[in-house]
Design a protein around this motif. Structure first.
Motif, PDB file in Angstrom:
ATOM      1  N   ASP A 421      -3.167  51.189  31.607  1.00 50.38           N
ATOM      2  CA  ASP A 421      -4.066  52.181  32.179  1.00 50.38           C
ATOM      3  C   ASP A 421      -4.842  52.829  31.036  1.00 50.38           C
ATOM      4  N   ARG A 423      -7.092  55.091  31.079  1.00 54.41           N
ATOM      5  CA  ARG A 423      -7.346  56.531  31.193  1.00 54.41           C
ATOM      6  C   ARG A 423      -6.224  57.352  30.583  1.00 54.41           C
ATOM      7  N   HIS A 424      -4.976  56.871  30.722  1.00 52.21           N
ATOM      8  CA  HIS A 424      -3.829  57.600  30.201  1.00 52.21           C
ATOM      9  C   HIS A 424      -3.189  56.922  28.996  1.00 52.21           C
ATOM     10  N   ASN A 425      -3.731  55.772  28.565  1.00 52.42           N
ATOM     11  CA  ASN A 425      -3.222  55.036  27.405  1.00 52.42           C
ATOM     12  C   ASN A 425      -1.730  54.728  27.515  1.00 52.42           C
TER      13      ASN A 425
END
Length: 435
Positions: A421, A423-425
């Motif tokens: 993901d 966006r959240h790494n």
């Protein structure tokens, strides 16, 4: 960075970083330039020996020759010897690459005179006085004192336990992009021999280029989709090829060639940071799942010789390219020390026949692997992702010695699929259909 020591598989070494600031650059600049002069002297002596005698000098010869240089007398003896050892290791790697057919490799070369090279202090080269590190120089010179924050030698394990480490090595590195941005102190701490669980579940990991499969003796099956990581590695290699093609048309050493080289280093450093961060997140997810499910032993497939078999034509061109892209050994090392911090032992095991055997009934037929991602058993009718089948067979092979002719003793649950993901790494669980 942390790793387990070769002298004891359960001894944990951890490296902590402390920024020093630009105000200490004048203090360390003479020392780092002295290290650079020793490196350049080793390069010159090695090339002269190779030109005259057609051989590379040994490490002992380089140390004996370098002791007569003025730069040697500016450093602690252990720090000066560390430079020669580093250079000899670089030459050994170059010779090994040449022996393996990589004729495009070049030997380690000279560095600019104002280059700030990393300085290493071994255990005899520094003292600890409370929160102060005393870095020794040559005899008769005042040592360099570095004050570190409170609790600099304390490491908090994932379960909240605080462990006090013993410093065994210190390095000072310069962060250089277009100019010197900072000096960073790297202190390697010995956390001692970590305890490991002797009873619990067993997990097995089957590394692949774009997928990593996980099977646990409690019935869990996990599939990690690493296509984003593979695409980053492929993009990095494409960038290298583009820069090499452009630099090949320029005169080596010219101003345009140097600008192109600095741009190449700058871009590759940024990509390497992204790749390493994704690899650390992946192995941290492995260790977190093992810790949450009370796993005592984690098994990783032994991939020794995999790249050699890929180069001999046993696999297609695309498969061989993907196999050579991924850093399997680095992933295994990172997973090992992260498991060790959670009291989990990691072992390697042979993957013989794991990809050509049905994990459910134990029948073996290589033709039942329809393509790289699908396994369809012709005896029991099992339809499963091929890497999950290999991970389950690796688990059986570790527990019972063989995966052929033996039915699966576990009842596997529904497969969990994990994907990156951005966006959240981190890796998050998704539906199998979305993967």
């Amino acid at each position: 960075m942390a790793w387990s020591d070769k002298s004891h598989p359960h001894r944990l070494l951890l490296t902590k970083q402390f920024p020093l600031g630009l105000e200490v650059v004048p203090v360390f600049r003479p020392v780092m330039r002295a290290v650079n002069r020793i490196w350049n002297s080793c390069v010159w002596h090695s090339r002269e020996t190779f030109r005259q005698e057609n051989r590379w000098p040994t490490e002992a010869e380089l140390k004996t020759k370098s002791k007569s240089f003025a730069a040697w007398c500016e450093l602690h003896s252990q720090s000066a010897q560390a430079v020669v050892e580093e250079y000899f290791e670089a030459v050994s790697a170059y010779r090994k690459h040449r022996e393996n057919g990589h004729l495009e490799m070049n030997p380690p070369g000279f560095k600019p005179k104002d280059h700030l090279r990393t300085v290493t202090w071994k255990r005899q080269g520094f003292d600890v006085e409370g929160n102060t590190l005393v870095l020794k120089l040559s005899r008769g010179k005042e040592p360099v004192k570095v004050v570190l924050p409170e609790g600099w030698d304390v490491v908090v394990l994932p379960d909240g336990t605080e462990v006090k480490g013993v410093p065994v090595e210190v390095k000072v590195k310069a962060v250089v992009r277009r100019n010197v941005e900072n000096l960073v102190l790297h202190v390697t701490l010995d956390l001692g021999v970590m305890p490991v669980h002797r009873a619990g579940a067993v997990s097995a990991y089957d590394y692949n280029s774009a997928l990593v499969a996980r099977a646990v003796s409690n019935g869990r099956l996990d599939l990690f989709v690493c296509r984003e990581l593979l695409s980053l590695v492929q993009y990095r290699n494409k960038i290298i090829a583009g820069f090499q093609e452009k630099m090949g048309r320029l005169k080596e050493g010219s101003r345009r060639w140097k600008r192109c080289l600095s741009a190449k280093v700058r871009v590759l450093k940024r990509l390497d940071r992204c790749i390493r961060q994704m690899e650390h997140t992946l192995t941290k997810s492995f260790a977190g799942l093992d810790g949450a499910e009370d796993v005592a032993f984690a098994v990783v497939g032994n991939l020794r010789g995999l790249r050699c078999s890929a180069r001999t034509g046993m696999k297609g061109k695309k498969a061989s390219q993907k196999i050579n892209h991924m850093a399997y050994d680095r992933l295994a090392r990172e997973q090992r020390y992260k498991n060790l911090m959670r009291d989990i032992e990691t072992d390697t095991w042979t993957e013989k026949n794991t990809s050509s055997t049905c994990c459910l009934c134990g029948a073996r037929n290589p033709a039942w692997r329809r393509y790289r991602g699908l396994w369809v058993c012709g005896r029991c009718g099992l339809v499963l992702q091929a890497d999950l089948n290999g991970a389950a067979n690796l688990l059986k092979q570790y527990l019972f010695g063989s995966c052929t002719g033996r039915a699966e003793p576990f009842t596997f649950k529904e497969v969990r699929v994990w994907r990156w993901d951005g966006r959240h790494n981190r890796f998050v669980q998704v539906s199998p259909r979305a993967a």
